[in-house]
Design an enzyme around this catalytic site. Sequence first.
Site, short mmCIF file in Angstrom:
data_model
loop_
_atom_site.label_atom_id
_atom_site.label_comp_id
_atom_site.label_asym_id
_atom_site.label_seq_id
_atom_site.Cartn_x
_atom_site.Cartn_y
_atom_site.Cartn_z
N ARG A 87 0.86 -1.19 0.00
CA ARG A 87 0.00 0.00 0.00
C ARG A 87 0.89 1.23 0.00
O ARG A 87 1.71 1.43 0.89
CB ARG A 87 -0.89 -0.02 1.24
N SER A 114 -9.14 9.28 17.13
CA SER A 114 -9.75 8.16 17.85
C SER A 114 -8.74 7.51 18.78
O SER A 114 -9.07 7.15 19.92
CB SER A 114 -10.29 7.13 16.85
N GLU A 128 0.14 -0.85 9.12
CA GLU A 128 0.92 0.40 8.97
C GLU A 128 0.03 1.63 9.13
O GLU A 128 0.48 2.67 9.62
CB GLU A 128 1.63 0.44 7.62
N ARG A 129 -1.23 1.53 8.73
CA ARG A 129 -2.13 2.67 8.87
C ARG A 129 -2.32 3.01 10.35
O ARG A 129 -2.28 4.19 10.73
CB ARG A 129 -3.47 2.35 8.21
N ARG A 130 -2.53 1.98 11.18
CA ARG A 130 -2.65 2.21 12.62
C ARG A 130 -1.35 2.76 13.20
O ARG A 130 -1.35 3.62 14.09
CB ARG A 130 -3.02 0.89 13.32
N ARG A 145 -8.48 -5.44 2.30
CA ARG A 145 -9.03 -4.18 2.78
C ARG A 145 -10.17 -3.75 1.86
O ARG A 145 -10.25 -4.16 0.71
CB ARG A 145 -7.96 -3.10 2.82
#
Length: 294
Positions: A50, A64, A90-92, A127
């Site tokens: 990604r 959040s 990786e997004r987290r 995803r």
Amino acid sequence: MSKKNVLGGGLSAILGDAPKVMQPAIHRPPLKTGAELEISKIKANPNQPRTRFDEDALQELANSIKHLGVIQPITVRQTAPEEYQIISGERRFRASQIAGVTTIPAYIREADDRSTLTMALVENVQREDLDAIEIATSYQRLIDECELTQEQLSERVGKTRSNITNFLRLLKLPPEIQFGIINKDVSMGHARALVSVDDAEQQMAMFAKIIEQDLSVRQVEDMLRDYKSNTKSEKSKSVVAQLSDTYKSMQNDLGQKFNTKIGFSVTAKGNGKITIPFANEGDLERILALFSKI
């Protein structure tokens, strides 16, 4: 054995509902107990499939995390003492960096480079927010770099082989059209129609027309049918135009005998057809009577 839900349900809107398949048991490297790791000791995976992350969505996730923390641990592998590399999440990880937290919950998995890449790619294609080219590229990397067959790939990602094939075919489109898919200038439905056109210049012409006239998928399919019909007609005309003198003479003789314009076509293989048209029922009887005299 229970049927595993096929992940990435949003992808079915791209290529239609793909039937659910039985997901076989897959060997996974051992998973150590989850732990809180210092973010400073975690590195991104250089083979991360990604490449684009929505900044607004990252900020929302970061907000959040500030209030609730990271609910789902990321997965990493240890690459050196006190050093880890991300396998999935990786997004987290990025959102946690934005949020300013110093640690993140993580599972530590023992895996070699190929296993890491395979897991990262499989996790990526499941995803729901990927564009079709990202999915197709990940599928191709799983085949090329992880040496998976399409059958093995189907088992890993829980998609049918035909679904995978449809995505892989997108990579044969000209780069301009692939960027159009990424930028959402055209939909997956448009792309599937364009893939069926063999000529790249014609693909680009149709792509430009889709953008210029804001054509729906149905309109593109109609345009494609007309194109194929005209192409077939042109090929038919070229076959007739290439008739040898011998065949032309036969065509003229038959036309004179039956007193009508005879259709006469021959392929490169030597087979063909003769068409004798008639204007009405009386004309048909006249032609049949001529046959009886032959």
